[in-house]
Design a protein around this motif. Structure first.
Motif, PDB file in Angstrom:
ATOM      1  N   ASN A 141       2.534  -3.837  13.124  1.00  0.00           N
ATOM      2  CA  ASN A 141       2.916  -2.304  13.429  1.00  0.00           C
ATOM      3  C   ASN A 141       3.423  -1.913  12.276  1.00  0.00           C
ATOM      4  OD1 ASN A 141       3.478  -0.215  15.259  1.00  0.00           O
ATOM      5  ND2 ASN A 141       5.691  -0.558  14.640  1.00  0.00           N
ATOM      6  N   THR A 142       4.159  -2.390  11.473  1.00  0.00           N
ATOM      7  CA  THR A 142       4.985  -2.150  10.106  1.00  0.00           C
ATOM      8  C   THR A 142       3.747  -1.681   9.240  1.00  0.00           C
ATOM      9  OG1 THR A 142       5.454  -4.355   9.786  1.00  0.00           O
ATOM     10  CG2 THR A 142       7.096  -2.833  10.436  1.00  0.00           C
ATOM     11  N   THR A 143       3.040  -2.781   8.998  1.00  0.00           N
ATOM     12  CA  THR A 143       1.555  -2.528   8.180  1.00  0.00           C
ATOM     13  C   THR A 143       1.046  -0.997   8.275  1.00  0.00           C
ATOM     14  OG1 THR A 143       1.365  -4.837   7.864  1.00  0.00           O
ATOM     15  CG2 THR A 143      -0.474  -3.462   7.228  1.00  0.00           C
ATOM     16  N   LEU A 144       0.592  -0.779   9.550  1.00  0.00           N
ATOM     17  CA  LEU A 144      -0.097   0.501   9.772  1.00  0.00           C
ATOM     18  C   LEU A 144       0.742   1.554   9.713  1.00  0.00           C
ATOM     19  CD1 LEU A 144      -1.960  -0.550  12.709  1.00  0.00           C
ATOM     20  CD2 LEU A 144      -2.609  -0.583  10.355  1.00  0.00           C
ATOM     21  N   ILE A 145       2.027   1.429   9.814  1.00  0.00           N
ATOM     22  CA  ILE A 145       3.163   2.552   9.585  1.00  0.00           C
ATOM     23  C   ILE A 145       3.095   2.857   7.989  1.00  0.00           C
ATOM     24  CG2 ILE A 145       5.574   3.529   9.688  1.00  0.00           C
ATOM     25  CD1 ILE A 145       5.608   1.927  12.363  1.00  0.00           C
ATOM     26  N   ASP A 146       3.196   1.828   7.227  1.00  0.00           N
ATOM     27  CA  ASP A 146       3.051   2.074   5.974  1.00  0.00           C
ATOM     28  C   ASP A 146       1.615   2.716   5.395  1.00  0.00           C
ATOM     29  OD1 ASP A 146       4.239   1.551   3.030  1.00  0.00           O
ATOM     30  OD2 ASP A 146       2.783   0.391   3.052  1.00  0.00           O
ATOM     31  N   LEU A 147       0.801   2.387   6.002  1.00  0.00           N
ATOM     32  CA  LEU A 147      -0.608   2.798   5.739  1.00  0.00           C
ATOM     33  C   LEU A 147      -0.553   4.431   5.978  1.00  0.00           C
ATOM     34  CD1 LEU A 147      -3.412   2.461   4.791  1.00  0.00           C
ATOM     35  CD2 LEU A 147      -4.233   1.562   6.925  1.00  0.00           C
ATOM     36  N   GLN A 148       0.001   4.731   7.241  1.00  0.00           N
ATOM     37  CA  GLN A 148       0.094   6.259   7.572  1.00  0.00           C
ATOM     38  C   GLN A 148       0.757   6.874   6.680  1.00  0.00           C
ATOM     39  OE1 GLN A 148       1.112   7.235  11.447  1.00  0.00           O
ATOM     40  NE2 GLN A 148       2.807   8.666  10.516  1.00  0.00           N
ATOM     41  N   LYS A 149       1.975   6.292   5.795  1.00  0.00           N
ATOM     42  CA  LYS A 149       2.490   7.085   4.862  1.00  0.00           C
ATOM     43  C   LYS A 149       1.885   7.312   3.577  1.00  0.00           C
ATOM     44  CE  LYS A 149       6.943   6.710   2.085  1.00  0.00           C
ATOM     45  NZ  LYS A 149       6.248   6.772   0.897  1.00  0.00           N
ATOM     46  N   LYS A 150       1.011   6.150   3.161  1.00  0.00           N
ATOM     47  CA  LYS A 150       0.196   6.317   1.961  1.00  0.00           C
ATOM     48  C   LYS A 150      -0.853   7.300   2.102  1.00  0.00           C
ATOM     49  CE  LYS A 150       0.961   1.191   0.605  1.00  0.00           C
ATOM     50  NZ  LYS A 150       0.268  -0.156   0.451  1.00  0.00           N
ATOM     51  N   VAL A 151      -1.563   7.148   3.357  1.00  0.00           N
ATOM     52  CA  VAL A 151      -2.476   8.426   3.629  1.00  0.00           C
ATOM     53  C   VAL A 151      -1.629   9.755   3.315  1.00  0.00           C
ATOM     54  CG1 VAL A 151      -4.062   9.346   5.224  1.00  0.00           C
ATOM     55  CG2 VAL A 151      -3.839   6.912   5.033  1.00  0.00           C
ATOM     56  N   ALA A 152      -0.615  10.069   4.093  1.00  0.00           N
ATOM     57  CA  ALA A 152       0.190  11.428   3.895  1.00  0.00           C
ATOM     58  C   ALA A 152       0.386  11.562   2.362  1.00  0.00           C
ATOM     59  CB  ALA A 152       1.318  11.089   4.672  1.00  0.00           C
ATOM     60  N   ASP A 153       0.944  10.707   1.554  1.00  0.00           N
ATOM     61  CA  ASP A 153       1.231  10.664   0.316  1.00  0.00           C
ATOM     62  C   ASP A 153      -0.067  11.276  -0.499  1.00  0.00           C
ATOM     63  OD1 ASP A 153       3.855  10.027   0.665  1.00  0.00           O
ATOM     64  OD2 ASP A 153       3.614   8.174   0.107  1.00  0.00           O
ATOM     65  N   LYS A 154      -1.218  10.707  -0.020  1.00  0.00           N
ATOM     66  CA  LYS A 154      -2.191  11.217  -0.929  1.00  0.00           C
ATOM     67  C   LYS A 154      -2.651  12.806  -0.666  1.00  0.00           C
ATOM     68  CE  LYS A 154      -4.336   6.731  -2.022  1.00  0.00           C
ATOM     69  NZ  LYS A 154      -4.064   7.099  -3.267  1.00  0.00           N
ATOM     70  N   LEU A 155      -2.523  12.997   0.856  1.00  0.00           N
ATOM     71  CA  LEU A 155      -3.096  14.177   1.153  1.00  0.00           C
ATOM     72  C   LEU A 155      -1.948  15.108   0.937  1.00  0.00           C
ATOM     73  CD1 LEU A 155      -4.721  13.546   4.559  1.00  0.00           C
ATOM     74  CD2 LEU A 155      -5.923  13.648   2.344  1.00  0.00           C
ATOM     75  N   THR A 156      -0.757  14.995   0.422  1.00  0.00           N
ATOM     76  CA  THR A 156       0.253  15.926   0.608  1.00  0.00           C
ATOM     77  C   THR A 156      -0.092  17.351  -0.354  1.00  0.00           C
ATOM     78  OG1 THR A 156       2.222  14.396   0.966  1.00  0.00           O
ATOM     79  CG2 THR A 156       2.813  16.224  -0.350  1.00  0.00           C
ATOM     80  N   PRO A 157      -0.721  16.930  -1.788  1.00  0.00           N
ATOM     81  CA  PRO A 157      -1.034  18.097  -2.448  1.00  0.00           C
ATOM     82  C   PRO A 157      -2.061  18.984  -2.000  1.00  0.00           C
ATOM     83  CG  PRO A 157      -1.174  16.061  -3.865  1.00  0.00           C
ATOM     84  CD  PRO A 157      -1.010  15.548  -2.220  1.00  0.00           C
ATOM     85  N   LEU A 158      -2.930  18.332  -1.100  1.00  0.00           N
ATOM     86  CA  LEU A 158      -3.890  19.240  -0.193  1.00  0.00           C
ATOM     87  C   LEU A 158      -3.228  20.075   0.881  1.00  0.00           C
ATOM     88  CD1 LEU A 158      -6.920  19.770  -0.514  1.00  0.00           C
ATOM     89  CD2 LEU A 158      -7.120  17.837   1.066  1.00  0.00           C
ATOM     90  N   PHE A 159      -2.524  19.648   1.474  1.00  0.00           N
ATOM     91  CA  PHE A 159      -1.180  19.967   2.610  1.00  0.00           C
ATOM     92  C   PHE A 159      -0.605  21.226   1.901  1.00  0.00           C
ATOM     93  CE2 PHE A 159       2.553  20.832   4.999  1.00  0.00           C
ATOM     94  CZ  PHE A 159       1.900  21.350   6.312  1.00  0.00           C
ATOM     95  N   GLU A 160      -0.095  21.167   0.669  1.00  0.00           N
ATOM     96  CA  GLU A 160       0.471  22.081  -0.020  1.00  0.00           C
ATOM     97  C   GLU A 160      -0.491  23.376  -0.415  1.00  0.00           C
ATOM     98  OE1 GLU A 160       2.344  20.190  -3.392  1.00  0.00           O
ATOM     99  OE2 GLU A 160       3.944  19.338  -2.321  1.00  0.00           O
ATOM    100  N   LEU A 161      -1.502  23.190  -0.766  1.00  0.00           N
ATOM    101  CA  LEU A 161      -2.461  24.071  -0.934  1.00  0.00           C
ATOM    102  C   LEU A 161      -2.930  24.762   0.505  1.00  0.00           C
ATOM    103  CD1 LEU A 161      -4.552  25.568  -3.039  1.00  0.00           C
ATOM    104  CD2 LEU A 161      -5.997  23.459  -2.528  1.00  0.00           C
ATOM    105  N   LEU A 162      -2.921  24.231   1.243  1.00  0.00           N
ATOM    106  CA  LEU A 162      -3.306  24.703   2.711  1.00  0.00           C
ATOM    107  C   LEU A 162      -2.140  25.700   2.986  1.00  0.00           C
ATOM    108  CD1 LEU A 162      -4.987  24.712   5.253  1.00  0.00           C
ATOM    109  CD2 LEU A 162      -3.631  23.311   6.269  1.00  0.00           C
ATOM    110  N   SER A 163      -0.965  25.374   2.850  1.00  0.00           N
ATOM    111  CA  SER A 163       0.251  26.160   3.127  1.00  0.00           C
ATOM    112  C   SER A 163       0.319  27.359   2.254  1.00  0.00           C
ATOM    113  CB  SER A 163       1.623  25.209   2.994  1.00  0.00           C
ATOM    114  OG  SER A 163       1.639  24.276   3.664  1.00  0.00           O
ATOM    115  N   GLN A 164       0.050  27.306   0.743  1.00  0.00           N
ATOM    116  CA  GLN A 164      -0.186  28.293  -0.100  1.00  0.00           C
ATOM    117  C   GLN A 164      -1.371  29.387   0.545  1.00  0.00           C
ATOM    118  OE1 GLN A 164      -0.771  26.817  -3.845  1.00  0.00           O
ATOM    119  NE2 GLN A 164       0.970  25.630  -3.964  1.00  0.00           N
TER     120      GLN A 164
END
Length: 483
Positions: A198-221
């Motif tokens: 479970n902890t492995t997949l939670i960490d994987l979710q965080k890694k995916v979120a980190d990669k998509l954060t710049p794209l989300f900031e662009l969406l918010s703009q």
């Protein structure tokens, strides 16, 4: 206490008891309708007592003696659709199976064929991709050695993890699109003898979120640059922000651009109006909301025009009807006429034409409703009293959509975007912390936007994870799930 004071006190008590009795009757009627009655607000409600005059009866009599015309709305014609079998998409792989007659075909001539297509399904297949990178060495003339080895492919987003982009995408889609909690996702893999923590997949979710954060900031703009937004908020339980072992109630703030079909969701640990300023920045234009008092923030800004939602107004009158005030059905029916008018507009109808049609057909209906509401004398705490108070308090915001054909009659589109979160809450119950809640907001933003643009979410996420690290920052907008 004098005699007059006693009489006044008794009258006040009598009024209070009468109001309480009315409220209790309304609650009983509401509970009965919750158990046995229809819940849709869209049908016609005509079950008014025979001895009960129409709430608009006097107006109708006055109109009959004057030159005013009857309020009508153009009919909305629905084309009857014949039931047809859904065609299977051409992009699906076709595996042909030819079945010939069992007898000898010598002397027979083929004159045609019948084709039957059956949709087959194979369970998800796991396999291990082995990437082998040979290492080479070359001896130089001076005695030094030079080593050579290929780099890992750039489309491996998690070099130090066993997870590929496809696995990460499948896990994220399962949780936030199909609403499958991580522990059930793990069980699916265990059936194929693959055991993930479970902890492995939670960490994987965080890694995916980190990669998509710049794209989300662009969406918010992009949301902040819109000129028309619909807004709403919903709750989510978040651990780690309150007392030990107890969840805190956080809020997801939704911002939808219905014209560009993009959605931005932001997590906050409260419902205060300060978050509106924080999320919207220098937004200028129209803001459409429900009647929550926090949205009164827009009334104090000149850059934002506030408009309200007719679905919410109708909901209050519908509740009064369900609570026993049967004449409220006429108000619901009259508001339904406004919606019938909206159905006559096609996607390519020009905003100027919509505005003219609303002025011609909707304005008389709205004038009639507000004139009636202002003349009523009802107990304020009853359902009908609450409905009328809400209606009159938001008159300006409810009329605003008449002035611009690009505006919608209600903010139902954004309410529909909240449903995935509501379903998800029932499955994964809460967010582990505020960081996790922010990740949830981001993923729902992307997938709701993808759905509005008919973008397949799994393929989009997998492709994005594979290329985002090497993508030019000035072209990052091309990776948004829009068409």
């Amino acid at each position: 206490m004098s005699k007059d004071e006693k009489i006044a006190s008794l009258k006040q008590t009598n009024t209070s008891l009468s109001e309480e009795n009315t409220q209790l009757k309304a609650q009983v009627a509401m509970f009965q309708n919750m158990l046995f009655g229809a819940k849709s607000e869209k049908r016609k409600y005509t079950d008014i007592p025979k001895n009960q005059l129409s709430i608009f009866e006097e107006e109708k009599q006055e109109e009959s003696t004057s030159e005013s015309t009857e309020i009508t709305v153009p009919a909305h014609k629905r084309k009857k659709k014949k039931p047809v079998r859904t065609a299977l998409p051409d992009k699906l792989e076709r595996v042909e199976e030819i079945i010939e007659p069992e007898h000898d075909l010598k002397g027979w001539r083929k004159v045609g064929e019948d084709i039957t297509e059956v949709l087959e399904c194979e369970p998800a297949r796991l396999y291990v991709r082995r990437i082998i990178r040979p290492r080479y060495v070359k001896e130089q003339e001076n005695g030094d050695s030079v080593f050579s080895q290929s780099a890992l492919p750039s489309h491996l987003p998690f070099p130090k993890s066993i997870a590929s982009a496809s696995l990460a995408a499948q896990m994220i889609i399962s949780k936030f699109v199909d609403h499958i909690p991580i522990h059930r996702f793990i069980k699916q893999f265990e059936r194929q003898d693959v055991y993930l923590k479970n902890t492995t997949l939670i960490d994987l979710q965080k890694k995916v979120a980190d990669k998509l954060t710049p794209l989300f900031e662009l969406l918010s703009q992009k949301i902040k640059k819109s000129n028309y937004l619909q807004m709403d908020e919903s709750t989510i339980k978040v651990m780690g922000t309150g007392k030990k072992g107890k969840a805190h109630q956080g809020y997801m703030w939704y911002y939808l651009d219905p014209k560009e079909k993009i959605l931005s969701i932001h997590y906050a640990n409260g419902r205060d109006r300060k978050y509106l300023k924080e999320h919207l920045g220098d937004f200028k234009g129209y803001a459409q909301t429900d009647g929550y008092k926090g949205y009164d923030y827009f009334e104090n800004t000149t850059a934002i025009t506030h408009l309200n939602c007719w679905a919410h107004a109708r909901r209050y009158f519908f509740k009064a009807y369900k609570g026993g005030y049967k004449p409220a059905s006429e108000v619901v029916n009259l508001i339904s006429k406004l919606y019938e008018l909206e159905k006559t507009f096609q996607p390519d109808t020009k905003a100027e034409e919509i505005q003219l049609e609303r002025e011609k057909y909707a304005t008389p209906i709205i004038n009639k409703l507000f004139q009636w509401a202002k003349e009523q004398k009802v107990l304020p705490k009853t359902d009908i009293g609450v409905a009328i108070t809400y209606f009159l308090n938001h008159e300006k915001g409810l009329r605003e959509y008449l002035k611009n054909g690009e505006l919608l009659i209600d903010n139902n589109p954004i309410e529909n975007k909240i449903r995935p979160l509501a379903i998800g809450r029932k499955n994964y119950m809460f967010a582990g912390n505020e960081q996790g809640a922010a990740q949830i907001a981001m993923f729902y933003s992307f997938f709701a936007t993808a759905k509005m643009h008919d973008v397949e979410p799994y393929q989009w996420l997998k492709n994005t994870l594979e290329i985002i690290d090497d993508y030019p920052i000035n072209k990052l907008e091309e990776l948004l799930p829009v068409k």
